[in-house]
Design a protein around this motif. Structure first.
Motif, PDB file in Angstrom:
ATOM      1  N   PHE A 231      10.206  16.061  -9.523  1.00  0.00           N
ATOM      2  CA  PHE A 231      10.870  15.673  -8.280  1.00  0.00           C
ATOM      3  C   PHE A 231      10.435  14.293  -7.821  1.00  0.00           C
ATOM      4  O   PHE A 231      11.271  13.440  -7.479  1.00  0.00           O
ATOM      5  N   VAL A 232       9.127  14.031  -7.811  1.00  0.00           N
ATOM      6  CA  VAL A 232       8.626  12.738  -7.346  1.00  0.00           C
ATOM      7  C   VAL A 232       9.052  11.623  -8.299  1.00  0.00           C
ATOM      8  O   VAL A 232       9.487  10.548  -7.864  1.00  0.00           O
ATOM      9  N   ALA A 233       8.953  11.864  -9.599  1.00  0.00           N
ATOM     10  CA  ALA A 233       9.318  10.835 -10.579  1.00  0.00           C
ATOM     11  C   ALA A 233      10.809  10.517 -10.522  1.00  0.00           C
ATOM     12  O   ALA A 233      11.222   9.382 -10.804  1.00  0.00           O
ATOM     13  N   GLY A 234      11.643  11.498 -10.155  1.00  0.00           N
ATOM     14  CA  GLY A 234      13.078  11.275 -10.129  1.00  0.00           C
ATOM     15  C   GLY A 234      13.598  10.702  -8.827  1.00  0.00           C
ATOM     16  O   GLY A 234      14.771  10.353  -8.734  1.00  0.00           O
ATOM     17  N   ASP A 235      12.747  10.593  -7.816  1.00  0.00           N
ATOM     18  CA  ASP A 235      13.175  10.072  -6.521  1.00  0.00           C
ATOM     19  C   ASP A 235      12.770   8.599  -6.415  1.00  0.00           C
ATOM     20  O   ASP A 235      11.581   8.273  -6.517  1.00  0.00           O
ATOM     21  N   PRO A 236      13.723   7.676  -6.195  1.00  0.00           N
ATOM     22  CA  PRO A 236      13.377   6.248  -6.195  1.00  0.00           C
ATOM     23  C   PRO A 236      12.411   5.859  -5.079  1.00  0.00           C
ATOM     24  O   PRO A 236      11.560   4.984  -5.278  1.00  0.00           O
ATOM     25  N   VAL A 237      12.502   6.503  -3.927  1.00  0.00           N
ATOM     26  CA  VAL A 237      11.592   6.175  -2.821  1.00  0.00           C
ATOM     27  C   VAL A 237      10.181   6.667  -3.120  1.00  0.00           C
ATOM     28  O   VAL A 237       9.201   5.925  -3.003  1.00  0.00           O
ATOM     29  N   LEU A 238      10.054   7.929  -3.521  1.00  0.00           N
ATOM     30  CA  LEU A 238       8.737   8.483  -3.788  1.00  0.00           C
ATOM     31  C   LEU A 238       8.091   7.848  -5.010  1.00  0.00           C
ATOM     32  O   LEU A 238       6.862   7.714  -5.077  1.00  0.00           O
ATOM     33  N   ARG A 239       8.904   7.449  -5.965  1.00  0.00           N
ATOM     34  CA  ARG A 239       8.353   6.774  -7.148  1.00  0.00           C
ATOM     35  C   ARG A 239       7.678   5.461  -6.765  1.00  0.00           C
ATOM     36  O   ARG A 239       6.598   5.133  -7.253  1.00  0.00           O
ATOM     37  N   VAL A 240       8.294   4.716  -5.867  1.00  0.00           N
ATOM     38  CA  VAL A 240       7.692   3.456  -5.412  1.00  0.00           C
ATOM     39  C   VAL A 240       6.438   3.718  -4.574  1.00  0.00           C
ATOM     40  O   VAL A 240       5.454   2.980  -4.664  1.00  0.00           O
ATOM     41  N   VAL A 241       6.475   4.776  -3.763  1.00  0.00           N
ATOM     42  CA  VAL A 241       5.276   5.139  -3.004  1.00  0.00           C
ATOM     43  C   VAL A 241       4.102   5.386  -3.941  1.00  0.00           C
ATOM     44  O   VAL A 241       2.971   4.960  -3.675  1.00  0.00           O
ATOM     45  N   CYS A 242       4.370   6.059  -5.050  1.00  0.00           N
ATOM     46  CA  CYS A 242       3.313   6.302  -6.043  1.00  0.00           C
ATOM     47  C   CYS A 242       2.764   4.998  -6.605  1.00  0.00           C
ATOM     48  O   CYS A 242       1.542   4.811  -6.701  1.00  0.00           O
ATOM     49  N   LEU A 243       3.648   4.089  -6.994  1.00  0.00           N
ATOM     50  CA  LEU A 243       3.201   2.831  -7.598  1.00  0.00           C
ATOM     51  C   LEU A 243       2.413   1.986  -6.603  1.00  0.00           C
ATOM     52  O   LEU A 243       1.355   1.430  -6.941  1.00  0.00           O
ATOM     53  N   ALA A 244       2.925   1.867  -5.377  1.00  0.00           N
ATOM     54  CA  ALA A 244       2.228   1.076  -4.374  1.00  0.00           C
ATOM     55  C   ALA A 244       0.887   1.697  -4.016  1.00  0.00           C
ATOM     56  O   ALA A 244      -0.114   0.994  -3.829  1.00  0.00           O
ATOM     57  N   SER A 245       0.851   3.019  -3.936  1.00  0.00           N
ATOM     58  CA  SER A 245      -0.405   3.706  -3.633  1.00  0.00           C
ATOM     59  C   SER A 245      -1.421   3.510  -4.742  1.00  0.00           C
ATOM     60  O   SER A 245      -2.616   3.301  -4.485  1.00  0.00           O
ATOM     61  N   ALA A 246      -0.963   3.584  -5.996  1.00  0.00           N
ATOM     62  CA  ALA A 246      -1.877   3.386  -7.122  1.00  0.00           C
ATOM     63  C   ALA A 246      -2.475   1.987  -7.105  1.00  0.00           C
ATOM     64  O   ALA A 246      -3.684   1.809  -7.310  1.00  0.00           O
TER      65      ALA A 246
END
Length: 447
Positions: A231-246
């Motif tokens: 779900f997170v990997a397929g959502d464009p908003v949450l995917r960016v949240v992951c990258l920025a958080s990392a």
């Protein structure tokens, strides 16, 4: 797990209306417990490293290892915590983790009093505290979604993040002062008392949580974890949240490792002053929490995210330039901490509200855990990198490099769909189709 709508819920489980949020006893109990827990956590984050540096005379490498061990559970256990929280009562998870952390820090106090405290024991206890904190943090975020209406998640998050800001004020200052003025065992015991208070408050929450249905063939734990990842990997908003958080968490962990060495050894500050410098983020974060309920609806969620991250992360580039007497450096460090707390808290509240808004109820725990895993899971590596930078390039240069790396986070957000979010929170996104969806009633979202 399915969450009943207001129309179908029993009176004792109905979510409070926005105007009655603070009059709701269960929300107040959650708020008090989360505040106490954050006080204990922030105190221990200062007590354990300062104990290693000032009492056990840890080297830069040893401090990096200590911080990495304390943060390793984020990488190892976040996904498991998300799957657990989505299936079980959040109240039970929170009270058990409070008890465990109080016992772990009590063991530090006992070992110190009897002369048995050393790096091996400190490493083991830091891991235990970190592991339990992972479960508590995922649980309280999921618990909020079950207490307040979706349209007022920003207000609820603002209240909880405001309490975390208060903890950032009191926790580091108290921990640093106790280590410097009294003893390491007393400092550890103070953190244990905060977790005990959190336990006493949260266990009094009365609103019943709907237990998940038990399908004939319940999905395996790894299947549930994969659903959250998908779900997170397929959502464009949450995917960016992951990258920025990392990007942020890796660089911030490296910077903090060098920072905790830079203040006492390069600027020759006492443990009390170090605690105050770290606590300066608290007042700024408190202001950020108050404004986070207003700024996104006025300027747009994306604009607030990018601007606040740039301001809060970039301010640490000023620290390596500090020299000279404490009369100059201490006010500068307090200002840096305030600005960092202000910008960081705006980002925290806004990101959390966006994440909760786009995520279906049955995936709240796993979405939070997946983002934590992808972002904060890199903190152990960042802490090790910080120890390497301090030992190889020196404290001042290492701090400059780590602080510059923190600016990767706002750059990632500025170049993504996250920056284009408007004044309204996005609508919940559909869950991705899975083969086991029919057998996973916890994926049903409220309509």
């Amino acid at each position: 797990m399915p969450v009943p709508s207001a129309a179908s819920a029993e009176p004792n489980s109905r979510r409070p209306a926005p105007s009655s949020l603070w009059r709701d006893a269960d929300f107040r109990r959650l708020w008090v417990g989360q505040t106490a827990s954050q006080l204990g956590e922030h105190a221990s984050l200062v007590v354990l490293p300062l104990l290693a540096v000032l009492t056990l005379h840890a080297s830069a490498g040893e401090l990096g290892v200590l911080r990495a061990v304390g943060q390793a559970p984020i990488l190892l256990l976040s996904l498991l915590a998300g799957a657990w929280v989505d299936r079980w009562r959040t109240r039970t998870t929170m009270v058990l983790t409070d008890v465990g952390r109080a016992l772990a820090l009590g063991a530090v106090a006992a070992a110190g009093l009897f002369g048995g405290l050393g790096m091996p024991a400190l490493l083991a206890l830091a891991f235990a505290v970190g592991a339990l904190s992972v479960f508590f943090d995922v649980a309280y975020q999921a618990s909020l979604v079950r207490l307040v209406e979706r349209d007022h998640l920003v207000r609820g998050n603002s209240a909880l993040e405001g309490s975390r800001s208060a903890a950032q004020i009191g926790g580091p200052a108290l921990g640093g002062a106790l280590v410097s003025l009294l003893s390491a065992p007393i400092a550890a015991a103070s953190s244990a008392l905060f977790f005990a208070l959190s336990f006493l408050s949260i266990r009094r929450i009365r609103r019943a949580e709907t237990m998940p249905e038990r399908p004939d063939r319940p999905p395996r734990i790894w299947r549930r974890i994969q659903e959250g990842l998908r779900f997170v990997a397929g959502d464009p908003v949450l995917r960016v949240v992951c990258l920025a958080s990392a990007a942020f968490q890796f660089s911030f962990a490296a910077m903090m490792t060098v920072y905790l060495l830079f203040l006492p050894r390069e600027l020759h500050l006492s443990g009390t002053v170090v605690g105050l410098a770290l606590a300066a983020a608290g007042p700024g974060a408190l202001l950020g929490s108050l404004l986070a309920a207003r700024l996104p609806s006025r300027f747009g969620h994306g604009t607030v995210l990018v601007c606040a991250a740039t301001l809060g992360d970039g301010v640490f580039l000023c620290v390596p330039a500090l020299h000279g007497a404490s009369a100059v450096t201490v006010p500068a460090l307090l200002a840096v901490g305030f600005v960092f707390g202000f910008g960081g808290q705006l980002v925290n509240v806004t990101v959390m509200a966006v994440r909760q808004a786009v995520t279906p109820d049955g995936l709240q725990g796993r979405a939070a855990a997946t983002i934590t895993f992808a972002g904060m899971g890199l903190t152990p590596l960042g802490s090790l990198a910080g120890g390497f930078l301090a030992g190889w390039w020196g404290l001042r240069t290492g701090l400059l490099v780590a602080a510059a790396g923190m600016l990767l986070s706002p750059v990632v957000m500025a170049l993504s769909p996250l920056a284009r979010l408007g004044r309204e929170l996005p609508a919940p996104h559909d869950t991705p189709p899975t083969a086991g969806r029919a057998n996973s009633p916890d994926l049903t979202r409220e309509t």
